[in-house]
Write a protein that holds these residues in place. Structure first.
Motif, short mmCIF file in Angstrom:
data_model
loop_
_atom_site.label_atom_id
_atom_site.label_comp_id
_atom_site.label_asym_id
_atom_site.label_seq_id
_atom_site.Cartn_x
_atom_site.Cartn_y
_atom_site.Cartn_z
N GLY A 213 -17.90 -16.65 -8.36
CA GLY A 213 -17.77 -17.75 -9.31
C GLY A 213 -16.95 -17.48 -10.53
O GLY A 213 -16.95 -18.28 -11.47
N ARG A 214 -16.23 -16.37 -10.58
CA ARG A 214 -15.42 -16.09 -11.76
C ARG A 214 -14.19 -15.29 -11.37
O ARG A 214 -14.18 -14.57 -10.37
CB ARG A 214 -16.22 -15.33 -12.82
CG ARG A 214 -16.58 -13.91 -12.43
CD ARG A 214 -17.12 -13.12 -13.62
NE ARG A 214 -18.48 -13.49 -13.96
CZ ARG A 214 -18.89 -13.72 -15.21
NH1 ARG A 214 -18.04 -13.60 -16.21
NH2 ARG A 214 -20.15 -14.03 -15.46
N GLU A 215 -13.13 -15.43 -12.19
CA GLU A 215 -11.91 -14.65 -11.99
C GLU A 215 -11.76 -13.55 -13.02
O GLU A 215 -11.04 -12.58 -12.79
CB GLU A 215 -10.69 -15.58 -12.05
CG GLU A 215 -10.64 -16.58 -10.90
CD GLU A 215 -9.43 -17.49 -10.98
OE1 GLU A 215 -8.72 -17.62 -9.97
OE2 GLU A 215 -9.20 -18.08 -12.06
N PHE A 216 -12.45 -13.69 -14.16
CA PHE A 216 -12.35 -12.71 -15.25
C PHE A 216 -13.73 -12.50 -15.85
O PHE A 216 -14.53 -13.42 -15.97
CB PHE A 216 -11.39 -13.21 -16.34
CG PHE A 216 -10.04 -13.62 -15.83
CD1 PHE A 216 -9.06 -12.67 -15.58
CD2 PHE A 216 -9.76 -14.95 -15.57
CE1 PHE A 216 -7.83 -13.04 -15.09
CE2 PHE A 216 -8.53 -15.33 -15.08
CZ PHE A 216 -7.55 -14.38 -14.83
N LEU A 217 -13.97 -11.26 -16.23
CA LEU A 217 -15.18 -10.92 -16.97
C LEU A 217 -14.74 -10.29 -18.28
O LEU A 217 -14.16 -9.21 -18.30
CB LEU A 217 -16.04 -9.94 -16.17
CG LEU A 217 -17.26 -9.35 -16.91
CD1 LEU A 217 -18.20 -10.45 -17.36
CD2 LEU A 217 -17.98 -8.35 -16.02
N VAL A 218 -15.00 -10.99 -19.38
CA VAL A 218 -14.72 -10.47 -20.72
C VAL A 218 -16.03 -10.52 -21.49
O VAL A 218 -16.63 -11.58 -21.64
CB VAL A 218 -13.64 -11.30 -21.44
CG1 VAL A 218 -13.38 -10.74 -22.85
CG2 VAL A 218 -12.34 -11.31 -20.64
N ALA A 219 -16.49 -9.36 -21.94
CA ALA A 219 -17.78 -9.27 -22.60
C ALA A 219 -17.67 -8.38 -23.83
O ALA A 219 -16.78 -7.54 -23.94
CB ALA A 219 -18.84 -8.72 -21.65
N ALA A 220 -18.60 -8.59 -24.78
CA ALA A 220 -18.64 -7.81 -26.01
C ALA A 220 -19.95 -7.04 -26.05
O ALA A 220 -20.94 -7.50 -26.62
CB ALA A 220 -18.52 -8.72 -27.23
N PRO A 221 -20.01 -5.84 -25.42
CA PRO A 221 -21.26 -5.09 -25.37
C PRO A 221 -21.69 -4.54 -26.72
O PRO A 221 -22.87 -4.29 -26.94
CB PRO A 221 -20.95 -3.97 -24.39
CG PRO A 221 -19.48 -3.77 -24.50
CD PRO A 221 -18.91 -5.13 -24.76
N LEU A 222 -20.72 -4.31 -27.61
CA LEU A 222 -20.98 -3.80 -28.95
C LEU A 222 -19.97 -4.42 -29.91
O LEU A 222 -18.88 -4.86 -29.49
CB LEU A 222 -20.83 -2.27 -28.98
CG LEU A 222 -21.85 -1.44 -28.21
CD1 LEU A 222 -21.41 0.03 -28.18
CD2 LEU A 222 -23.24 -1.57 -28.83
N PRO A 223 -20.27 -4.46 -31.21
CA PRO A 223 -19.28 -4.95 -32.17
C PRO A 223 -17.99 -4.15 -32.09
O PRO A 223 -18.01 -2.92 -32.00
CB PRO A 223 -19.98 -4.75 -33.52
CG PRO A 223 -21.44 -4.76 -33.20
CD PRO A 223 -21.56 -4.11 -31.86
N GLY A 224 -16.87 -4.84 -32.06
CA GLY A 224 -15.57 -4.18 -32.02
C GLY A 224 -15.16 -3.69 -30.65
O GLY A 224 -14.14 -3.00 -30.53
N ALA A 225 -15.92 -4.02 -29.62
CA ALA A 225 -15.61 -3.55 -28.26
C ALA A 225 -15.56 -4.73 -27.31
O ALA A 225 -16.32 -5.70 -27.45
CB ALA A 225 -16.64 -2.54 -27.79
N ARG A 226 -14.66 -4.64 -26.34
CA ARG A 226 -14.58 -5.64 -25.28
C ARG A 226 -14.48 -4.95 -23.92
O ARG A 226 -13.72 -4.00 -23.75
CB ARG A 226 -13.35 -6.54 -25.46
CG ARG A 226 -13.35 -7.41 -26.70
CD ARG A 226 -14.42 -8.48 -26.66
NE ARG A 226 -14.33 -9.35 -27.83
CZ ARG A 226 -14.91 -9.10 -29.01
NH1 ARG A 226 -15.63 -7.99 -29.15
NH2 ARG A 226 -14.77 -9.94 -30.02
#
Length: 387
Positions: free
Chosen positions: A348-361
């Motif tokens: 169901g998705r083509e991209f996974l962009v997440a912010a596990p911590l401040p200042g990180a992707r």
């Protein structure tokens, strides 16, 4: 003020983990923005999905956000090819149609007009690529698509980035992440912005995130064969294919064709006549390397962990279908190399962009369109991470 912690003495603005195309696209975008960039890579050179693919920028076949990323990435690839000295050309793509249902889908796609497409009869297809399939009915010309040599482009891009000031830490494994600090096997590296582009190995660092998103590894079986033709046993001999070549199976795969009303009829025909191709999730296509050999494939199998064994029957199926498309006996396709490719896949998705911590992707392309979209995706990620 940034600390100087273990890896290097110069402060950096952006650290990228992973020297595949997704990571290098973020590094290149950082350079474009005037940032001080470091790249951390566990291997001695890129050896994953970024060098095991077709080198095919399938701009025309995308939809939604991916279409926007692909259009931006197209221009960036051509620019970086000039700057870094690797081959990147707007070769376009020919889609070869061998059934009335495939012709119908292509006509609907061309009429929709999201990307330019010129419908071709059989002679028009053969005028662009030397296909001799007896079942060839026609096809389409997709001029927006581009090609690079995947075996050259990623390494050349890394070398160019190093020449303009990007620091590379090769053979360096990441062991942890804290706000503003990357922990590695060679010490710590501090930066206000960190991008983790580890592809299908996302679960090594963030297993819970990977599990929530349903990330699995998609394994591909691919081959390199000598191009058929006179004395084609030596590289460089045989016929030339400028554009990439897609087929009706490709129409089932790319999101840009998903809205075509005739697509269900096309799928039903494959289910009725060629369930063996659907069983291995084949996307029959090929591109040509600069030396003349063809990269052919591919098939798809998803799992969290794959067995190391590659089924010869699957390779035989790819070879037989390619030979049929080319109009030659399968025995004429001399295999030079076989390999498995891997990329991240998630439902169901083509991209996974997440912010596990401040200042990180965390940035993962969760379909096989990393080469097509990464540069456009990187621009959006960094615009959010570093306004």
């Amino acid at each position: 003020m940034l600390g100087r912690m273990g890896l290097g003495s110069e402060p950096v603005d952006l650290v990228v983990v992973g020297a595949g195309i997704v990571g290098l696209a973020h590094a290149a975008e950082g350079v474009r923005r005037g940032l001080r960039v470091a790249v951390v890579e566990r291997d001695e050179f890129a050896r994953g999905a970024s060098v095991r693919n077709f080198g095919h920028g399938c701009v025309s076949g995308q939809a939604g956000a991916a279409f926007g990323y692909a259009k931006a990435a197209r221009e960036r690839w051509l620019e970086l090819g000039r700057l870094a000295g690797f081959w990147a050309e707007p070769t376009g793509t020919v889609v070869a149609a061998r059934s009335e249902e495939e012709l119908a889908v292509l006509a609907e796609f061309a009429a929709a007009g999201a990307a330019p497409a010129e419908l071709l009869d059989a002679d028009g297809v053969r005028a662009r690529v030397p296909l001799r399939a007896k079942t060839l009915l026609g096809g389409a010309w997709l001029p927006w698509d581009i090609r690079v040599d995947p075996r050259e482009a990623v390494g050349a891009l890394a070398r160019w980035l190093a020449s303009v000031g990007v620091t590379f830490h090769w053979r360096t494994a990441v062991t942890g992440l804290e706000p503003g600090v990357l922990r590695t096997s060679r010490g710590d590296l501090a930066a206000p912005a960190i991008v983790l582009a580890t592809g299908h190995d996302l679960d090594w660092l963030f297993p819970e995130l990977a599990e929530r998103a349903g990330v699995r590894r998609c394994a591909l079986q691919m081959l390199r064969v000598a191009t058929p033709g006179p004395a084609a046993r030596a590289p460089g001999d045989g016929e030339r294919f400028g554009p990439g070549v897609l087929t009706g199976l490709s129409l089932l795969r790319y999101a840009g064709f998903a809205g075509c009303p005739s697509l269900p009829a096309l799928r039903a025909r494959f289910e009725r006549e060629r369930p063996d191709l659907l069983a291995v999730d084949m996307n029959l296509m090929f591109t040509q390397l600069p030396d003349g050999d063809l990269i052919i494939g591919d098939t798809h199998e998803t799992a969290v962990t794959h067995l190391p064994f590659q089924a010869e029957t699957v390779d035989d199926l790819v070879l037989a279908e390619t030979a049929d498309l080319l109009g030659v006996p399968a025995a004429d396709l001399v295999v030079r190399e076989r390999w498995r490719g891997y990329y991240a896949s998630a439902p169901g998705r083509e991209f996974l962009v997440a912010a596990p911590l401040p200042g990180a992707r965390v940035v993962t392309v969760t379909t096989g369109i990393g080469m097509t979209t990464s540069h456009g995706l990187a621009a959006e990620v960094l615009a959010d991470l570093i306004p």
